[in-house]
Design a protein around this motif. Structure first.
Motif, short mmCIF file in Angstrom:
data_model
loop_
_atom_site.label_atom_id
_atom_site.label_comp_id
_atom_site.label_asym_id
_atom_site.label_seq_id
_atom_site.Cartn_x
_atom_site.Cartn_y
_atom_site.Cartn_z
N MET A 35 1.06 11.30 8.65
CA MET A 35 1.95 10.31 9.25
C MET A 35 2.87 11.01 10.23
O MET A 35 3.70 11.84 9.84
N ASP A 36 2.72 10.68 11.49
CA ASP A 36 3.54 11.25 12.55
C ASP A 36 4.39 10.17 13.20
O ASP A 36 4.12 8.99 13.04
N SER A 37 5.39 10.61 13.93
CA SER A 37 6.28 9.67 14.63
C SER A 37 6.77 8.58 13.70
O SER A 37 6.74 7.39 14.04
N LEU A 38 7.22 8.98 12.54
CA LEU A 38 7.64 8.01 11.53
C LEU A 38 8.85 7.21 11.99
O LEU A 38 9.73 7.73 12.70
N LYS A 39 8.87 5.96 11.55
CA LYS A 39 9.94 5.03 11.89
C LYS A 39 10.60 4.55 10.61
O LYS A 39 9.96 4.53 9.54
N PRO A 40 11.85 4.09 10.68
CA PRO A 40 12.49 3.55 9.47
C PRO A 40 11.69 2.42 8.82
O PRO A 40 11.68 2.30 7.59
N GLU A 41 10.99 1.66 9.62
CA GLU A 41 10.20 0.55 9.05
C GLU A 41 8.95 1.03 8.31
O GLU A 41 8.25 0.23 7.69
N ASP A 42 8.67 2.31 8.35
CA ASP A 42 7.58 2.87 7.55
C ASP A 42 8.03 3.15 6.11
O ASP A 42 7.21 3.52 5.26
N THR A 43 9.31 2.99 5.84
CA THR A 43 9.82 3.23 4.50
C THR A 43 9.18 2.28 3.50
O THR A 43 9.21 1.06 3.69
N ALA A 44 8.59 2.84 2.46
CA ALA A 44 7.88 2.04 1.46
C ALA A 44 7.34 2.97 0.38
O ALA A 44 7.38 4.19 0.52
N VAL A 45 6.84 2.36 -0.67
CA VAL A 45 6.02 3.10 -1.63
C VAL A 45 4.58 3.03 -1.13
O VAL A 45 4.08 1.94 -0.85
N TYR A 46 3.96 4.17 -1.04
CA TYR A 46 2.59 4.25 -0.54
C TYR A 46 1.62 4.45 -1.70
O TYR A 46 1.83 5.32 -2.55
N TYR A 47 0.58 3.63 -1.72
CA TYR A 47 -0.40 3.64 -2.79
C TYR A 47 -1.78 4.03 -2.25
O TYR A 47 -2.21 3.52 -1.22
N CYS A 48 -2.44 4.87 -3.00
CA CYS A 48 -3.82 5.22 -2.73
C CYS A 48 -4.72 4.30 -3.57
O CYS A 48 -4.35 3.94 -4.70
N ALA A 49 -5.87 3.94 -3.03
CA ALA A 49 -6.78 3.07 -3.76
C ALA A 49 -8.22 3.43 -3.43
O ALA A 49 -8.51 3.94 -2.35
N THR A 50 -9.11 3.11 -4.36
CA THR A 50 -10.53 3.35 -4.13
C THR A 50 -11.33 2.17 -4.61
O THR A 50 -10.96 1.49 -5.58
N GLY A 51 -12.44 1.89 -3.93
CA GLY A 51 -13.25 0.74 -4.28
C GLY A 51 -14.72 1.00 -4.06
O GLY A 51 -15.11 1.81 -3.22
N GLY A 52 -15.53 0.28 -4.83
CA GLY A 52 -16.97 0.36 -4.68
C GLY A 52 -17.46 -0.59 -3.60
O GLY A 52 -16.68 -1.31 -2.98
N PRO A 53 -18.77 -0.59 -3.36
CA PRO A 53 -19.31 -1.46 -2.32
C PRO A 53 -19.25 -2.93 -2.72
O PRO A 53 -19.64 -3.30 -3.82
N ARG A 54 -18.76 -3.73 -1.82
CA ARG A 54 -18.69 -5.17 -2.02
C ARG A 54 -18.41 -5.82 -0.69
O ARG A 54 -17.87 -5.21 0.21
N ALA A 55 -18.77 -7.09 -0.62
CA ALA A 55 -18.62 -7.83 0.64
C ALA A 55 -17.22 -8.40 0.79
O ALA A 55 -17.01 -9.61 0.86
N ILE A 56 -16.25 -7.50 0.80
CA ILE A 56 -14.85 -7.88 1.01
C ILE A 56 -14.31 -6.96 2.09
O ILE A 56 -14.57 -5.76 2.07
N PRO A 57 -13.56 -7.50 3.04
CA PRO A 57 -13.04 -6.65 4.12
C PRO A 57 -12.25 -5.45 3.60
O PRO A 57 -11.48 -5.58 2.64
N THR A 58 -12.43 -4.32 4.23
CA THR A 58 -11.77 -3.08 3.81
C THR A 58 -10.26 -3.20 3.82
O THR A 58 -9.59 -2.54 3.03
N ARG A 59 -9.72 -4.06 4.65
CA ARG A 59 -8.26 -4.21 4.73
C ARG A 59 -7.68 -5.05 3.58
O ARG A 59 -6.45 -5.13 3.44
N SER A 60 -8.53 -5.67 2.78
CA SER A 60 -8.05 -6.51 1.69
C SER A 60 -7.83 -5.70 0.42
O SER A 60 -8.70 -4.91 0.03
N PRO A 61 -6.72 -5.90 -0.29
CA PRO A 61 -6.52 -5.21 -1.58
C PRO A 61 -7.62 -5.52 -2.59
O PRO A 61 -7.89 -4.72 -3.48
N GLU A 62 -8.26 -6.66 -2.43
CA GLU A 62 -9.31 -7.06 -3.37
C GLU A 62 -10.57 -6.21 -3.22
O GLU A 62 -11.48 -6.31 -4.05
N ALA A 63 -10.63 -5.39 -2.19
CA ALA A 63 -11.79 -4.50 -2.00
C ALA A 63 -11.67 -3.22 -2.82
O ALA A 63 -12.57 -2.39 -2.78
N TYR A 64 -10.58 -3.08 -3.58
CA TYR A 64 -10.30 -1.84 -4.29
C TYR A 64 -10.21 -2.08 -5.79
O TYR A 64 -9.67 -3.07 -6.25
#
Length: 125
Positions: free
Chosen positions: A83-112
């Motif tokens: 993470m470069d050029s960080l901004k105050p609005e980047d402040t958050a808890v960051y979570y890592c997630a992993t998911g198997g293959p499924r027909a759900i968009p990668t950007r959706s939390p339900e894919a994990y």
């Protein structure tokens, strides 16, 4: 069970950089994608970035594109978020997630399927 452990969070000034790491362990799991999400106080969890395990395709939210870089190390079962050029609005808890293959968009939390405990990132102005 699959365990994900994040590290690398902390306090940084605006414009600074941090590198988050996520180590995966536990049972063998058919990983299709690994991603990062974040959640700020009072807000919903949002997608940040993801990478597919075999093809190494990457995905970014518009808010971090050009500033954050996701990468992985297949041998170490790890994923990273530079993470470069960080901004105050980047402040958050960051979570890592992993998911198997499924027909759900990668950007959706339900894919994990599995999530880490989160690591705090605070960017001061």
């Amino acid at each position: 069970q699959v365990q994900l452990v994040e590290s690398g969070g902390g306090l940084v000034q605006a414009g600074g950089s941090l590198r988050l790491s996520c180590a995966r362990s536990g049972r063998t799991f058919s990983t299709y994608r690994m991603g990062w999400f974040r959640q700020a106080p009072g807000k919903e969890r949002e997608f940040v970035a993801a990478v597919t395990w075999s093809l190494s395709s990457t995905y970014y939210s518009d808010s971090v594109k050009g500033r954050f870089t996701i990468s992985k190390d297949n041998a170490k079962n790890a994923v990273f978020l530079q993470m470069d050029s960080l901004k105050p609005e980047d402040t958050a808890v960051y979570y890592c997630a992993t998911g198997g293959p499924r027909a759900i968009p990668t950007r959706s939390p339900e894919a994990y399927d599995y999530w880490g405990q989160g690591t705090q990132v605070t960017v001061s102005s």
